[in-house]
Scaffold this motif. Structure first.
Motif, PDB file in Angstrom:
ATOM      1  N   LEU B 128       0.827  -1.208   0.000  1.00 42.19           N
ATOM      2  CA  LEU B 128       0.000   0.000   0.000  1.00 42.19           C
ATOM      3  C   LEU B 128       0.862   1.259   0.000  1.00 42.19           C
ATOM      4  CD1 LEU B 128      -2.580  -1.244   2.639  1.00 42.19           C
ATOM      5  CD2 LEU B 128      -3.091  -0.764   0.255  1.00 42.19           C
ATOM      6  N   ALA B 129       2.063   1.145   0.574  1.00 42.69           N
ATOM      7  CA  ALA B 129       3.010   2.260   0.543  1.00 42.69           C
ATOM      8  C   ALA B 129       4.407   1.660   0.574  1.00 42.69           C
ATOM      9  CB  ALA B 129       2.797   3.178   1.741  1.00 42.69           C
ATOM     10  N   THR B 130       5.379   2.349  -0.026  1.00 46.11           N
ATOM     11  CA  THR B 130       6.732   1.792  -0.057  1.00 46.11           C
ATOM     12  C   THR B 130       7.608   2.503   0.968  1.00 46.11           C
ATOM     13  OG1 THR B 130       7.164   3.292  -1.878  1.00 46.11           O
ATOM     14  CG2 THR B 130       6.705   1.001  -2.455  1.00 46.11           C
ATOM     15  N   GLY B 131       8.729   1.856   1.275  1.00 48.74           N
ATOM     16  CA  GLY B 131       9.672   2.434   2.230  1.00 48.74           C
ATOM     17  C   GLY B 131       9.460   1.890   3.629  1.00 48.74           C
ATOM     18  N   THR B 132      10.220   2.439   4.573  1.00 48.47           N
ATOM     19  CA  THR B 132      10.070   2.009   5.957  1.00 48.47           C
ATOM     20  C   THR B 132       9.770   3.219   6.842  1.00 48.47           C
ATOM     21  OG1 THR B 132      12.435   2.214   6.282  1.00 48.47           O
ATOM     22  CG2 THR B 132      11.618   0.007   5.800  1.00 48.47           C
ATOM     23  N   VAL B 133       9.159   2.923   7.968  1.00 44.39           N
ATOM     24  CA  VAL B 133       8.785   3.974   8.908  1.00 44.39           C
ATOM     25  C   VAL B 133       9.427   3.637  10.235  1.00 44.39           C
ATOM     26  CG1 VAL B 133       6.859   5.023  10.154  1.00 44.39           C
ATOM     27  CG2 VAL B 133       6.617   4.420   7.744  1.00 44.39           C
ATOM     28  N   ASN B 134       9.917   4.651  10.924  1.00 39.78           N
ATOM     29  CA  ASN B 134      10.531   4.420  12.216  1.00 39.78           C
ATOM     30  C   ASN B 134       9.546   4.778  13.319  1.00 39.78           C
ATOM     31  OD1 ASN B 134      12.278   4.347  14.446  1.00 39.78           O
ATOM     32  ND2 ASN B 134      14.007   4.696  13.056  1.00 39.78           N
ATOM     33  N   LEU B 135       9.194   3.787  14.132  1.00 42.04           N
ATOM     34  CA  LEU B 135       8.199   4.029  15.184  1.00 42.04           C
ATOM     35  C   LEU B 135       8.832   3.705  16.530  1.00 42.04           C
ATOM     36  CD1 LEU B 135       5.142   4.846  15.161  1.00 42.04           C
ATOM     37  CD2 LEU B 135       4.665   2.428  15.535  1.00 42.04           C
ATOM     38  N   PHE B 136       9.117   4.713  17.334  1.00 37.37           N
ATOM     39  CA  PHE B 136       9.736   4.544  18.658  1.00 37.37           C
ATOM     40  C   PHE B 136      10.985   3.666  18.581  1.00 37.37           C
ATOM     41  CE2 PHE B 136       5.089   4.797  19.510  1.00 37.37           C
ATOM     42  CZ  PHE B 136       5.079   6.103  19.970  1.00 37.37           C
ATOM     43  N   GLY B 137      11.720   3.787  17.522  1.00 33.51           N
ATOM     44  CA  GLY B 137      12.961   3.023  17.429  1.00 33.51           C
ATOM     45  C   GLY B 137      12.831   1.699  16.713  1.00 33.51           C
ATOM     46  N   ALA B 138      11.587   1.251  16.434  1.00 30.88           N
ATOM     47  CA  ALA B 138      11.423   0.007  15.688  1.00 30.88           C
ATOM     48  C   ALA B 138      11.105   0.341  14.242  1.00 30.88           C
ATOM     49  CB  ALA B 138      10.305  -0.833  16.292  1.00 30.88           C
ATOM     50  N   ALA B 139      11.794  -0.320  13.320  1.00 32.70           N
ATOM     51  CA  ALA B 139      11.539  -0.066  11.913  1.00 32.70           C
ATOM     52  C   ALA B 139      10.439  -1.000  11.442  1.00 32.70           C
ATOM     53  CB  ALA B 139      12.813  -0.298  11.106  1.00 32.70           C
ATOM     54  N   LEU B 140       9.407  -0.437  10.810  1.00 39.73           N
ATOM     55  CA  LEU B 140       8.420  -1.311  10.173  1.00 39.73           C
ATOM     56  C   LEU B 140       8.175  -0.776   8.781  1.00 39.73           C
ATOM     57  CD1 LEU B 140       4.795  -0.810  11.518  1.00 39.73           C
ATOM     58  CD2 LEU B 140       6.571   0.848  11.848  1.00 39.73           C
ATOM     59  N   SER B 141       7.713  -1.653   7.905  1.00 38.63           N
ATOM     60  CA  SER B 141       7.516  -1.218   6.529  1.00 38.63           C
ATOM     61  C   SER B 141       6.360  -0.228   6.487  1.00 38.63           C
ATOM     62  CB  SER B 141       7.206  -2.433   5.651  1.00 38.63           C
ATOM     63  OG  SER B 141       5.926  -2.926   5.957  1.00 38.63           O
ATOM     64  N   ALA B 142       6.421   0.647   5.510  1.00 37.01           N
ATOM     65  CA  ALA B 142       5.362   1.645   5.371  1.00 37.01           C
ATOM     66  C   ALA B 142       4.009   0.966   5.165  1.00 37.01           C
ATOM     67  CB  ALA B 142       5.673   2.563   4.192  1.00 37.01           C
ATOM     68  N   HIS B 143       4.035  -0.181   4.479  1.00 36.40           N
ATOM     69  CA  HIS B 143       2.803  -0.948   4.259  1.00 36.40           C
ATOM     70  C   HIS B 143       2.148  -1.319   5.594  1.00 36.40           C
ATOM     71  CE1 HIS B 143       0.096  -3.867   2.418  1.00 36.40           C
ATOM     72  NE2 HIS B 143       0.502  -4.750   3.305  1.00 36.40           N
ATOM     73  N   GLU B 144       2.980  -1.805   6.520  1.00 44.32           N
ATOM     74  CA  GLU B 144       2.444  -2.188   7.828  1.00 44.32           C
ATOM     75  C   GLU B 144       1.967  -0.968   8.604  1.00 44.32           C
ATOM     76  OE1 GLU B 144       4.780  -6.319   8.854  1.00 44.32           O
ATOM     77  OE2 GLU B 144       5.891  -4.448   9.017  1.00 44.32           O
ATOM     78  N   ALA B 145       2.684   0.143   8.451  1.00 43.44           N
ATOM     79  CA  ALA B 145       2.268   1.379   9.125  1.00 43.44           C
ATOM     80  C   ALA B 145       0.895   1.817   8.616  1.00 43.44           C
ATOM     81  CB  ALA B 145       3.302   2.473   8.893  1.00 43.44           C
ATOM     82  N   VAL B 146       0.685   1.693   7.298  1.00 46.24           N
ATOM     83  CA  VAL B 146      -0.617   2.062   6.727  1.00 46.24           C
ATOM     84  C   VAL B 146      -1.712   1.158   7.289  1.00 46.24           C
ATOM     85  CG1 VAL B 146      -1.968   2.135   4.597  1.00 46.24           C
ATOM     86  CG2 VAL B 146       0.357   3.034   4.626  1.00 46.24           C
ATOM     87  N   ILE B 147      -1.402  -0.150   7.399  1.00 50.55           N
ATOM     88  CA  ILE B 147      -2.386  -1.088   7.959  1.00 50.55           C
ATOM     89  C   ILE B 147      -2.800  -0.644   9.355  1.00 50.55           C
ATOM     90  CG2 ILE B 147      -2.696  -3.432   8.845  1.00 50.55           C
ATOM     91  CD1 ILE B 147      -0.949  -4.445   6.600  1.00 50.55           C
TER      92      ILE B 147
END
Lengths: 310, 291
Positions: B128-147
Motif C-alpha cells: 500500500l506504501a513503499t519504504g520504511t517507517v521508524n516508530l519509537f525506534g522500531a523499523a516497520l515497513s510503510a505498508h504495515e504502518a498504513v495497515i
C-alpha cells in the motif's frame, strides 16, 4: 436385526470375502482396504454425531492420534506393531475423554468450535514436535504387521484386505450392539430431548463421555491400521480433504444409521480414487456433492433408499 | 527484555491485531446476525487478494482499482455464498451443523477454484506504501504502518454503518429478533446476504493487507481464519467492541508468545487459550447473554 437384514449382511460379507479371489488385482484391494478403514472411521463418527447429537469435529484428530501413536510407538519406542495397534485405540479413547471435559458444559456451535480447536491443537503439537513426529514431513518407513512367517502385505496385500475387513466387521458389530443397548437408547433420548431425558434420570455428563470414548476406540485402531498399511504418518491425516471425504461419506450415508456410512464409504472411496487424476476438479466435485446432498436428501441416500424400498 | 524488544513486540502486536480485527469483525457480523459460523470466511480473504493481484499486477491497472475490484468481487461472492450455502437451511433444526458442513464445502470450492484460475505458484501484491517507517525506534515497513493507521478508520466506518444507518439498524434488528424483524416487514433474506457481503468485503481488505506481507497461495486464508476464530471466541459477539478489543489482545499474546517461546509453540498456545475461554466463559470476555 430382522431376518432379511441378517441375510443381506451375510451375503454382503460373503461377496466381500470372495472378491479378492474373483478379481485378483492388488490395486482393487488397495482401494477396498482404504474404503474399509474410512468406513470404520465414518461409522464411528456416526455414533457421536448421528446418534449422540454431539457435534464433534475432533473425530479426525482421534484417527490421527491412532496414526501417530502407531508411528511413535513402533518406530521410536520399539513396540510390536500389534501392541501399537491396540495402543492406537486406547490413546484415541483417552483423547476422547479429554475432549469430553470442555464438551460437557457446552452446546451447539460452541461444541463444534471447541472440538475444532482441540483438533487444531493436536495438529499444532504434532507439527511442532518435529524430533518426535517428523514435523510437516511426517514419519516414513513404519513397520508393517507380521504374523510369524508371513507378512500381511504379501500375496497382493491379501492379509491387509482381510485384516481391514475384519476390523470393519468387529467395529460395526460393536456399534450396532452399542446403539441397541440401554446406553444407546439413553444417548438418543438425550439428543432428541435433553431436558426430558435428564429429568428421567439420564446423566448428560456420563453419557457424553461414554459416547465420545466409545466412538474413539475403533477410530484410533483404524488410524493405527492405516499407518501400518501405508507405512507413513503425515499431517495430511488432519487435513481438510480427509475431513471433507469423511463428512461426505457420513452425509451421503445418512446420520444415525451405521450401515449408511459403511455403504457410502465403499462408494465414495471408489469415486474419490477414480477421480485422482482430475486434480482440483475432484475436490470441487466432492464439495458440490456435499452441498447437493444436504440440500436434496437431508437424511442421506440410505434413508432415501429405505423410503423407496418400503 | 530490552526496550528495543518491547517496542518490536508492541509494533508486531499492532500489525497482527489490525489484521485480526478486520478479519474477525466480518466473522462476528455473520455469527451475530445468522447464528452460524462461516468456515468459508478465510476464502473470501484469499479471493480478495487474488482479484486485487489480477487487476493490480496481472492487468497492470494499479493497486487502487485492484482494491475496489477485490472488495466488490468478494462482496458479490459473499452474497451468493449466503444464498447457496446458508439461507436454504436457516429454518432447519440442525442449521448450526449443516452450515459448518456447507461452508466447509464452499471453502473447498473457492480454494480449488482459485487454484484452477491462478495456479499454485506463490504471488505477492504490491504494498500500500513503499519504504520504511521508524516508530519509537522500531523499523516497520510503510505498508504495515498504513495497515495500523487505517484499520481504526475501517472499524469506525463499520461501527457507524451498523449503529447510525437505517440499513445497519435493520441488520441488527434481524440479528436480535428474527420473528419480530419479519413482522416489521424487514427483508430478512436480503439482510442476511448483506451481512455476508459486508463480512466478505472486510475479509478482502484483510487479504490485501496480508498479500503484500506474505506470499499469496490458494490456502493463504486458512491461518487467518483460525486466528479470527480464536479472536471471536475470546471477545464474544454480543458487542461491537468484543472482537475488536480481543483482536488486539490476541495480537499482543501472539507477539509475546512468538518472542518468548518461539514460532512453533505459539499456535498451540492460542488454541489452548481458545479452549480455556470456551470452558470458563463461552460467551466471550465481553459477551452479555449468549446467542
Amino acid at each position: 436385526m430382522t431376518r432379511r437384514g441378517v441375510v443381506i449382511g451375510l451375503a454382503a460379507l460373503g461377496l466381500l470375502a470372495a472378491l479378492p479371489f474373483v478379481f485378483p488385482v492388488p490395486y482393487l484391494r488397495h482401494i477396498f482396504i482404504l474404503a474399509f478403514i474410512y468406513a470404520v472411521v465414518a461409522s464411528n463418527w456416526d455414533l457421536s454425531l448421528g446418534y449422540g447429537g454431539i457435534f464433534n469435529f475432533a473425530h479426525v484428530a482421534f484417527f490421527s492420534i491412532g496414526v501417530y501413536g502407531y508411528g511413535i510407538l513402533t518406530k521410536l519406542a520399539g513396540w510390536s506393531p500389534w501392541a501399537a495397534l491396540a495402543a492406537g485405540g486406547v490413546l484415541a479413547t483417552l483423547a476422547a475423554v479429554l475432549v469430553a471435559i470442555p464438551v460437557l458444559r457446552l452446546s451447539g456451535i460452541y461444541i463444534i468450535l471447541v472440538t475444532f480447536a482441540f483438533a487444531q491443537l493436536v495438529l499444532q503439537l504434532v507439527v511442532s514436535q518435529s524430533g518426535l513426529t517428523g514435523g510437516m514431513m511426517g514419519m516414513v518407513g513404519l513397520p508393517t504387521f507380521q504374523i510369524p512367517g508371513y507378512n500381511l502385505a504379501r500375496d497382493g496385500k491379501l492379509g491387509y484386505y482381510f485384516g481391514a475387513l475384519a476390523l470393519l466387521v468387529v467395529s460395526t458389530a460393536f456399534l450396532r450392539a452399542f446403539v441397541g443397548s440401554r446406553l444407546g437408547l439413553a444417548i438418543r433420548a438425550l439428543r432428541d430431548d435433553p431436558d426430558y431425558a435428564a429429568a428421567r434420570g439420564i446423566s448428560v455428563a456420563r453419557q457424553r463421555i461414554l459416547t465420545l470414548a466409545a466412538s474413539a476406540f475403533f477410530t484410533g485402531v483404524a488410524g493405527a491400521y492405516y499407518a501400518a498399511y501405508l507405512r507413513i504418518a503425515s499431517p495430511d491425516a488432519f487435513g481438510v480433504s480427509l475431513l471433507s471425504l469423511l463428512l461426505s461419506i457420513l452425509l451421503l450415508g445418512g446420520l444415525a444409521s451405521i450401515y449408511g456410512p459403511v455403504v457410502a464409504a465403499l462408494v465414495l472411496t471408489f469415486l474419490s480414487e477414480a477421480s485422482v487424476d482430475l486434480g482440483p476438479w475432484r475436490h470441487i466435485a466432492i464439495a458440490v456433492v456435499i452441498i447437493v446432498v444436504v440440500r436434496i436428501w437431508p437424511g442421506g441416500l440410505w434413508s432415501a433408499l429405505r423410503r423407496l424400498s418400503s | 527484555m530490552s526496550g528495543d524488544a518491547l517496542v518490536t513486540i508492541a509494533v508486531s502486536a499492532l500489525v497482527l491485531g489490525s489484521l485480526y480485527a478486520v478479519m474477525a469483525l466480518g466473522l462476528a457480523v455473520v455469527w451475530s446476525s445468522l447464528g452460524i459460523f462461516n468456515f468459508a470466511h478465510g476464502l473470501f480473504m484469499t479471493l480478495g487478494a487474488y482479484v486485487a493481484w489480477q487487476v493490480a499486477a496481472g492487468a497492470g491497472w494499479g493497486l487502487w482499482p485492484g482494491i475496489v475490484a477485490a472488495v466488490a468481487a468478494a462482496m458479490a461472492v459473499g452474497a451468493v455464498a449466503c444464498e447457496l450455502l446458508v439461507r436454504p437451511f436457516l429454518g432447519r433444526k440442525d442449521v448450526v451443523l449443516v452450515a459448518v458442513i456447507t461452508t466447509l464445502a464452499g471453502a473447498t470450492l473457492i480454494e480449488n477454484g482459485v487454484l484452477l484460475a491462478w495456479g499454485g505458484r506463490p504471488k505477492q501484491l504490491p504494498p500500500l506504501a513503499t519504504g520504511t517507517v521508524n516508530l519509537f525506534g522500531a523499523a516497520l515497513s510503510a505498508h504495515e504502518a498504513v495497515i495500523v493507521a487505517i484499520t481504526p478508520l475501517i472499524l469506525l466506518a463499520v461501527w457507524l454503518f451498523l449503529g447510525r444507518t437505517r440499513l445497519g439498524a435493520a441488520l441488527r434488528a434481524v440479528a436480535q429478533n428474527h420473528e419480530a424483524a419479519l413482522l416489521m416487514g424487514l427483508p430478512a433474506a436480503r439482510l442476511y446476504a448483506l451481512a455476508f457481503a459486508l463480512a466478505a468485503g472486510l475479509a478482502a481488505i484483510a487479504g490485501i493487507f496480508l498479500g503484500a506481507i506474505r506470499f499469496m497461495s490458494p490456502a493463504m486464508g486458512g491461518d487467518p481464519l483460525l486466528k479470527a476464530m480464536v479472536v471471536v471466541i475470546f471477545g464474544g459477539v454480543a458487542r461491537f467492541a468484543g472482537p475488536v478489543v480481543a483482536a488486539y489482545l490476541i495480537g499482543l499474546i501472539e507477539a509475546v508468545s512468538t518472542y518468548a517461546i518461539g514460532l512453533y509453540w505459539t499456535p498451540s498456545v492460542l488454541f489452548l487459550f481458545m479452549i480455556g475461554t470456551l470452558m470458563l466463559r463461552p460467551q466471550g470476555l465481553f459477551g452479555g447473554a449468549r446467542r
